[in-house]
Design a protein around this motif. Sequence first.
Motif, PDB file in Angstrom:
ATOM      1  N   VAL A 291       1.875  -9.152  11.064  1.00 62.18           N
ATOM      2  CA  VAL A 291       1.475  -9.717   9.767  1.00 62.18           C
ATOM      3  C   VAL A 291       1.937  -8.790   8.647  1.00 62.18           C
ATOM      4  CG1 VAL A 291      -0.436 -10.639   8.420  1.00 62.18           C
ATOM      5  CG2 VAL A 291      -0.540 -10.701  10.917  1.00 62.18           C
ATOM      6  N   HIS A 292       1.827  -7.506   8.876  1.00 60.72           N
ATOM      7  CA  HIS A 292       2.254  -6.497   7.898  1.00 60.72           C
ATOM      8  C   HIS A 292       3.715  -6.711   7.519  1.00 60.72           C
ATOM      9  CE1 HIS A 292       2.063  -1.905   6.825  1.00 60.72           C
ATOM     10  NE2 HIS A 292       2.837  -2.561   6.002  1.00 60.72           N
ATOM     11  N   GLU A 293       4.572  -6.881   8.521  1.00 63.27           N
ATOM     12  CA  GLU A 293       5.994  -7.061   8.236  1.00 63.27           C
ATOM     13  C   GLU A 293       6.235  -8.340   7.439  1.00 63.27           C
ATOM     14  OE1 GLU A 293       8.564  -6.703  11.596  1.00 63.27           O
ATOM     15  OE2 GLU A 293       7.590  -4.885  12.339  1.00 63.27           O
ATOM     16  N   ALA A 294       5.612  -9.443   7.860  1.00 62.03           N
ATOM     17  CA  ALA A 294       5.800 -10.713   7.154  1.00 62.03           C
ATOM     18  C   ALA A 294       5.306 -10.608   5.718  1.00 62.03           C
ATOM     19  CB  ALA A 294       5.070 -11.828   7.895  1.00 62.03           C
ATOM     20  N   ALA A 295       4.151  -9.971   5.508  1.00 66.34           N
ATOM     21  CA  ALA A 295       3.603  -9.813   4.162  1.00 66.34           C
ATOM     22  C   ALA A 295       4.516  -8.942   3.301  1.00 66.34           C
ATOM     23  CB  ALA A 295       2.211  -9.212   4.232  1.00 66.34           C
ATOM     24  N   ALA A 296       5.113  -7.914   3.902  1.00 68.57           N
ATOM     25  CA  ALA A 296       6.020  -7.037   3.158  1.00 68.57           C
ATOM     26  C   ALA A 296       7.288  -7.776   2.755  1.00 68.57           C
ATOM     27  CB  ALA A 296       6.361  -5.804   3.989  1.00 68.57           C
ATOM     28  N   ILE A 297       7.807  -8.632   3.619  1.00 69.12           N
ATOM     29  CA  ILE A 297       8.990  -9.417   3.275  1.00 69.12           C
ATOM     30  C   ILE A 297       8.686 -10.312   2.073  1.00 69.12           C
ATOM     31  CG2 ILE A 297      10.538 -11.255   4.056  1.00 69.12           C
ATOM     32  CD1 ILE A 297      11.213  -8.600   5.307  1.00 69.12           C
ATOM     33  N   VAL A 298       7.545 -11.002   2.108  1.00 74.71           N
ATOM     34  CA  VAL A 298       7.163 -11.858   0.987  1.00 74.71           C
ATOM     35  C   VAL A 298       6.985 -11.040  -0.286  1.00 74.71           C
ATOM     36  CG1 VAL A 298       5.378 -13.386   0.085  1.00 74.71           C
ATOM     37  CG2 VAL A 298       6.075 -13.587   2.478  1.00 74.71           C
TER      38      VAL A 298
ATOM     39  N   LEU B 171       8.468  -5.626 -10.066  1.00 78.90           N
ATOM     40  CA  LEU B 171       8.489  -4.208  -9.703  1.00 78.90           C
ATOM     41  C   LEU B 171       7.996  -4.059  -8.281  1.00 78.90           C
ATOM     42  CD1 LEU B 171       8.614  -1.123 -10.563  1.00 78.90           C
ATOM     43  CD2 LEU B 171       6.202  -1.380 -11.172  1.00 78.90           C
ATOM     44  N   ARG B 172       8.782  -3.411  -7.408  1.00 86.42           N
ATOM     45  CA  ARG B 172       8.375  -3.177  -6.018  1.00 86.42           C
ATOM     46  C   ARG B 172       7.633  -1.839  -5.952  1.00 86.42           C
ATOM     47  NH1 ARG B 172      13.932  -5.582  -5.824  1.00 86.42           N
ATOM     48  NH2 ARG B 172      13.466  -7.766  -5.365  1.00 86.42           N
ATOM     49  N   PHE B 173       6.375  -1.900  -5.607  1.00 87.94           N
ATOM     50  CA  PHE B 173       5.442  -0.766  -5.737  1.00 87.94           C
ATOM     51  C   PHE B 173       4.996  -0.340  -4.341  1.00 87.94           C
ATOM     52  CE2 PHE B 173       0.874   0.073  -7.606  1.00 87.94           C
ATOM     53  CZ  PHE B 173       0.903   1.367  -7.109  1.00 87.94           C
ATOM     54  N   PHE B 174       5.437   0.875  -3.927  1.00 85.36           N
ATOM     55  CA  PHE B 174       5.116   1.428  -2.611  1.00 85.36           C
ATOM     56  C   PHE B 174       4.235   2.671  -2.777  1.00 85.36           C
ATOM     57  CE2 PHE B 174       9.040  -0.892  -2.167  1.00 85.36           C
ATOM     58  CZ  PHE B 174       8.988  -1.482  -0.914  1.00 85.36           C
ATOM     59  N   HIS B 175       3.428   2.926  -1.763  1.00 85.43           N
ATOM     60  CA  HIS B 175       2.452   4.016  -1.793  1.00 85.43           C
ATOM     61  C   HIS B 175       2.793   5.044  -0.716  1.00 85.43           C
ATOM     62  CE1 HIS B 175      -1.994   5.307  -1.087  1.00 85.43           C
ATOM     63  NE2 HIS B 175      -1.478   6.018  -2.074  1.00 85.43           N
ATOM     64  N   ASP B 176       2.620   6.306  -1.031  1.00 83.96           N
ATOM     65  CA  ASP B 176       2.896   7.394  -0.093  1.00 83.96           C
ATOM     66  C   ASP B 176       2.107   7.196   1.200  1.00 83.96           C
ATOM     67  OD1 ASP B 176       4.054   9.763   0.762  1.00 83.96           O
ATOM     68  OD2 ASP B 176       2.480  11.020  -0.103  1.00 83.96           O
ATOM     69  N   GLY B 177       2.800   7.246   2.338  1.00 89.69           N
ATOM     70  CA  GLY B 177       2.167   7.022   3.630  1.00 89.69           C
ATOM     71  C   GLY B 177       2.335   5.607   4.139  1.00 89.69           C
TER      72      GLY B 177
ATOM     73  N   SER C 284      12.319   1.347   6.788  1.00 90.58           N
ATOM     74  CA  SER C 284      13.642   1.915   6.573  1.00 90.58           C
ATOM     75  C   SER C 284      14.666   0.811   6.357  1.00 90.58           C
ATOM     76  CB  SER C 284      14.035   2.781   7.782  1.00 90.58           C
ATOM     77  OG  SER C 284      15.351   3.294   7.617  1.00 90.58           O
ATOM     78  N   GLY C 285      14.594  -0.233   7.192  1.00 90.04           N
ATOM     79  CA  GLY C 285      15.504  -1.360   7.025  1.00 90.04           C
ATOM     80  C   GLY C 285      15.243  -2.131   5.745  1.00 90.04           C
ATOM     81  N   LEU C 286      13.969  -2.300   5.388  1.00 88.41           N
ATOM     82  CA  LEU C 286      13.629  -3.030   4.163  1.00 88.41           C
ATOM     83  C   LEU C 286      14.141  -2.290   2.933  1.00 88.41           C
ATOM     84  CD1 LEU C 286      12.165  -5.300   2.656  1.00 88.41           C
ATOM     85  CD2 LEU C 286      10.058  -3.945   2.826  1.00 88.41           C
ATOM     86  N   LEU C 287      13.923  -0.978   2.866  1.00 88.13           N
ATOM     87  CA  LEU C 287      14.380  -0.208   1.705  1.00 88.13           C
ATOM     88  C   LEU C 287      15.900  -0.215   1.608  1.00 88.13           C
ATOM     89  CD1 LEU C 287      11.956   2.845   1.762  1.00 88.13           C
ATOM     90  CD2 LEU C 287      11.928   0.908   0.189  1.00 88.13           C
ATOM     91  N   GLN C 288      16.570  -0.146   2.743  1.00 85.78           N
ATOM     92  CA  GLN C 288      18.028  -0.214   2.721  1.00 85.78           C
ATOM     93  C   GLN C 288      18.490  -1.571   2.191  1.00 85.78           C
ATOM     94  OE1 GLN C 288      19.819   0.619   6.513  1.00 85.78           O
ATOM     95  NE2 GLN C 288      21.905   0.436   5.756  1.00 85.78           N
TER      96      GLN C 288
ATOM     97  N   ALA D 148      -2.282  -0.642   4.083  1.00 91.52           N
ATOM     98  CA  ALA D 148      -1.744  -1.896   4.592  1.00 91.52           C
ATOM     99  C   ALA D 148      -1.766  -1.921   6.118  1.00 91.52           C
ATOM    100  CB  ALA D 148      -0.319  -2.100   4.083  1.00 91.52           C
ATOM    101  N   ALA D 149      -1.515  -0.779   6.738  1.00 94.03           N
ATOM    102  CA  ALA D 149      -1.522  -0.721   8.205  1.00 94.03           C
ATOM    103  C   ALA D 149      -2.917  -0.928   8.764  1.00 94.03           C
ATOM    104  CB  ALA D 149      -0.953   0.613   8.679  1.00 94.03           C
ATOM    105  N   HIS D 150      -3.934  -0.706   7.957  1.00 98.63           N
ATOM    106  CA  HIS D 150      -5.312  -0.974   8.362  1.00 98.63           C
ATOM    107  C   HIS D 150      -5.670  -2.438   8.101  1.00 98.63           C
ATOM    108  CE1 HIS D 150      -9.642  -0.351   8.884  1.00 98.63           C
ATOM    109  NE2 HIS D 150      -9.822  -1.005   7.745  1.00 98.63           N
ATOM    110  N   THR D 151      -5.168  -3.013   7.030  1.00 97.87           N
ATOM    111  CA  THR D 151      -5.512  -4.373   6.627  1.00 97.87           C
ATOM    112  C   THR D 151      -4.759  -5.427   7.423  1.00 97.87           C
ATOM    113  OG1 THR D 151      -5.953  -3.586   4.378  1.00 97.87           O
ATOM    114  CG2 THR D 151      -5.578  -5.950   4.651  1.00 97.87           C
ATOM    115  N   PHE D 152      -3.483  -5.163   7.711  1.00 93.83           N
ATOM    116  CA  PHE D 152      -2.627  -6.147   8.358  1.00 93.83           C
ATOM    117  C   PHE D 152      -2.196  -5.662   9.740  1.00 93.83           C
ATOM    118  CE2 PHE D 152      -1.859  -6.368   3.770  1.00 93.83           C
ATOM    119  CZ  PHE D 152      -1.998  -7.721   3.491  1.00 93.83           C
ATOM    120  N   PRO D 153      -2.355  -6.465  10.803  1.00 92.42           N
ATOM    121  CA  PRO D 153      -1.732  -6.128  12.090  1.00 92.42           C
ATOM    122  C   PRO D 153      -0.219  -6.024  11.915  1.00 92.42           C
ATOM    123  CG  PRO D 153      -3.302  -7.931  12.335  1.00 92.42           C
ATOM    124  CD  PRO D 153      -3.136  -7.714  10.854  1.00 92.42           C
TER     125      PRO D 153
END
Length: 487
Positions: A328-335, A342-348, A378-382, A320-325
């Motif tokens: 944009v990454h933060e906004a896409a993650a919020i959406v 199911l919230r699906f996160f990947h190692d790294g 960290s804030g999003l997971l909290q 995601a850090a390669h695909t989204f600046p």
Amino acid sequence: MKVSHYPSLYQINTRVRHRRFCLDRGGAAGIDDWPDSEWQGIAEQGFDWLWLLGVWQTGQAGAQVSRSHEPWQQGFQASLADLSEDDICGSCFAVTSYRTAEYLGGDKALAGVRKKLNEQGLKLMLDFVPNHTALDHPWVREHPEFYIQGSNEDLERELQNYIELESKQGKQVFAYGRDPYFDGWPDTLQLDYSNPKVQESMIAELLAVAERCDGVRCDMAMLILPEVFDRTWGKSIEPFWPKAIAAVRERFPDFVLLAEVYWDLEWTLQQQGFDFTYDKRLYDRLRDRVARPVREHLVAGLDFQSKLARFLENHDEPRAAHTFPPEVHEAAAIVTFLSPGLRFFHDGQLTGNSVHIPIHLCRGPEETADQRLSEFYSGLLQTLQRPVFRSGEWALADCRPAEDGNESWRNFIGYRWRSVDETVWVAVNYAAQPGQCRLEGAQIPKNENNTQVLLSSQPQKPGVEMNEEGIRFDFPAWGYRVFTLPD
């Protein structure tokens, strides 16, 4: 064990992580020797599930194909500038046996890990690969009739899709595993689901996997739907998933099945019994950076959306850090992660890693954590640990123009989450330019001190006005805010 209507899953590439652990340790070990802090840290971040990708036994044939198949080499080099042959261990989906790989410590080590995870309130997810096996799976020699067969003419005409191998009946031509749109995967062989014995055997394999974990992610699950199988191979088959899932549920009523699925077949597999299905459609629309298709996707009924697995990256997708600046990454993650499902996160992902690691490799590059993204996640997971996001009621918000003639409201995406204890609103300007919109349906508090900002792209400049007409947002490009409002 934690119970969540909308759980969170964390995926680890087991072979890559284990290689790093053994190097740090200075010798071989099992995955049950990983420090307990590994599991504790994942639990403390609020995850419900850990998916250990690639624990099953693979063979030398798959490794050899991975090391020699020219089209794959460029991707390997892009991931590891100092790539060596030892780094290429073969695809973890070229399975020879559903036994835990010996160098990971075998099934005993896996059982130890599962026990530790369950003690931390975590459930274990593993892989199930229904479509194909490795080239050197025991069935190739003992049960060649389990596979799609080809002719010598097929082999001459489509070398990219067929291979000749030795079986107990002598040399035979086998078809590589594939989907209907691409050439075959040359490290796998296609199972023939028109043979009832194959279906029986694969149900037995699935049950054996289910004894070792709490859930499975089924690789390319749509490939063995009857209509897809017929389109690919010209063979009619009986539906597999309904009876396979029923067999699992009979023995393990709480077992969870996640389907990797594309081509708008998510609903089909949900109806056949899957608890969750990949939501590649949302990912693709977010990647295109246009708000309207994203919002249109989120109009679907909750009976469908609640069973979608939302992600921004996984082992198949670019980082995601390669695909989204970053913004944009933060906004896409919020959406993505404040949607139901199911919230699906990947190692790294949580530290902003940008290098994709192919599933054929057992080593990845060392990367420095991105401080901005690390703090954001960290804030999003909290925030996601709040009960309202785990079991509350979700609704798409009604966004309107902030004033006549201002069309920027069309770039906004808004949600409302409600529980007995609180109501949370989410607003995102998913666009490359500033925008304004008005949010309707929110009860405006008499005292703004009653509100609490949980996440914001601009904490020092709220960009929010509240009055009797509703809430007006004035956000920069990719701006967002997550905040509570009293009912």
